[in-house]
Design a protein around this motif. Structure first.
Motif, short mmCIF file in Angstrom:
data_model
loop_
_atom_site.label_atom_id
_atom_site.label_comp_id
_atom_site.label_asym_id
_atom_site.label_seq_id
_atom_site.Cartn_x
_atom_site.Cartn_y
_atom_site.Cartn_z
N GLN A 118 34.69 88.20 196.72
CA GLN A 118 33.83 87.37 195.78
C GLN A 118 32.77 86.66 196.41
N PRO A 119 31.75 87.79 196.92
CA PRO A 119 30.77 86.99 197.58
C PRO A 119 29.96 85.93 196.95
N PHE A 120 29.77 85.01 197.59
CA PHE A 120 29.15 83.54 196.84
C PHE A 120 28.11 83.08 198.06
N PHE A 121 28.11 83.42 199.08
CA PHE A 121 27.49 82.79 200.31
C PHE A 121 26.28 83.87 200.87
N TYR A 122 26.68 85.12 201.22
CA TYR A 122 25.70 85.85 201.76
C TYR A 122 24.80 86.19 200.71
N PRO A 123 25.04 86.59 199.55
CA PRO A 123 23.82 86.92 198.64
C PRO A 123 22.91 85.91 198.56
N ASN A 124 23.17 84.68 198.55
CA ASN A 124 22.50 83.49 198.46
C ASN A 124 21.55 83.40 199.72
N VAL A 125 22.13 83.57 200.80
CA VAL A 125 21.36 83.69 202.20
C VAL A 125 20.40 84.70 202.39
N ARG A 126 20.91 85.89 201.68
CA ARG A 126 19.94 87.07 201.85
C ARG A 126 18.58 87.02 200.95
N LYS A 127 19.17 86.23 199.89
CA LYS A 127 17.64 86.23 198.91
C LYS A 127 17.01 84.99 199.14
N GLU A 128 17.32 84.12 199.93
CA GLU A 128 16.50 83.15 200.37
C GLU A 128 15.61 83.32 201.66
N ILE A 129 16.22 83.62 202.59
CA ILE A 129 15.62 83.92 203.98
C ILE A 129 14.26 84.72 203.86
N PRO A 130 13.98 85.64 203.15
CA PRO A 130 12.77 86.49 203.21
C PRO A 130 11.62 85.20 202.57
N LYS A 131 12.03 84.51 201.62
CA LYS A 131 11.19 83.43 201.19
C LYS A 131 10.73 82.68 202.30
N LEU A 132 11.75 81.98 202.98
CA LEU A 132 11.61 81.10 204.15
C LEU A 132 10.67 81.81 204.86
N VAL A 133 10.92 82.67 205.38
CA VAL A 133 10.06 83.46 206.28
C VAL A 133 8.69 83.48 205.89
N GLU A 134 8.55 83.95 204.70
CA GLU A 134 6.99 84.00 204.07
C GLU A 134 6.28 82.80 204.29
N ARG A 135 7.14 81.76 203.74
CA ARG A 135 6.53 80.31 203.88
C ARG A 135 6.09 79.95 205.07
N ILE A 136 7.02 80.22 206.10
CA ILE A 136 6.71 79.74 207.41
C ILE A 136 5.40 80.74 208.05
N SER A 137 5.52 81.94 207.76
CA SER A 137 4.50 82.88 208.27
C SER A 137 2.96 82.04 207.80
N LYS A 138 3.10 81.66 206.47
CA LYS A 138 1.94 80.97 205.96
C LYS A 138 1.61 79.90 206.77
N ILE A 139 2.43 79.13 206.86
CA ILE A 139 2.21 77.71 207.76
C ILE A 139 1.81 78.10 209.14
N LEU A 140 2.05 79.02 210.01
CA LEU A 140 1.78 79.51 211.13
C LEU A 140 0.29 80.20 211.18
N SER A 141 -0.19 80.84 210.09
CA SER A 141 -1.30 81.65 210.02
C SER A 141 -2.52 80.95 209.53
N LYS A 142 -2.13 79.61 209.12
CA LYS A 142 -3.32 78.84 208.73
C LYS A 142 -4.14 78.13 209.95
N ASN A 143 -5.23 78.11 209.82
CA ASN A 143 -5.81 77.45 210.90
C ASN A 143 -5.87 75.99 210.87
N ALA A 144 -5.42 75.22 211.97
CA ALA A 144 -5.36 73.84 211.81
C ALA A 144 -6.44 73.00 212.03
#
Length: 151
Positions: free
Chosen positions: A125-151
């Motif tokens: 009865q997966p409750f943990f992994y599906p939520n990790v799998r769903k959120e991590i790509p969104k986190l990676v995208e947000r971090i990529s945006k932060i790192l790509s911006k000129n400071a």
């Protein structure tokens, strides 16, 4: 001599600006990690099955927590001994679950310490992994945006 001193001051000022920009990015990245950890924990609690038997229904959901043991270090877990049995199932169900997941060897290494002496018969009865799998790509995208911006 005066000209060299000015260049050194300019270099020091530039380095300070870089340091400040780096610190600001790290702070933003930490904020994004915290946001994702909270979201995963909240969704895993929502998706955790609530047993109607036993002394404490909802104990699995209540055990899902996250913390920050160090700088840019985050831990998300379910703190009840049976969480892995619920997530992966037991017996043939566990073997099936562990074979179809991405990074199967990683998940097998997580599940193996919980293997009991008997071959159980509880479906996953997966409750943990599906939520990790769903959120991590969104986190990676947000971090990529932060790192790509000129400071």
């Amino acid at each position: 001599m005066a000209r060299k001193a000015l260049n050194i001051r300019a270099l020091n000022n530039s380095l300070k600006e870089l340091d400040n920009a780096f610190i600001q990015r790290i702070d933003k990245i930490e904020k994004e990690f915290r946001k994702s950890m909270s979201k995963i924990a909240q969704n895993a609690k929502r998706d955790a099955p609530i047993g109607v038997l036993g002394p404490t229904p909802g104990r699995l959901a209540d055990s899902i927590i996250w913390d920050e043991p160090g700088k840019l270090s985050y831990e998300l877990r379910a703190d009840v001994p049976y969480a892995a049995y619920v997530e992966f199932g037991t017996g043939k169900y566990a073997r099936q679950q562990l074979s179809i997941r991405e990074d199967a060897e990683y998940w097998r290494n997580i599940a193996t310490p919980f293997k009991g002496n008997k071959d159980g018969n509880m479906p996953a009865q997966p409750f943990f992994y599906p939520n990790v799998r769903k959120e991590i790509p969104k986190l990676v995208e947000r971090i990529s945006k932060i790192l790509s911006k000129n400071a």
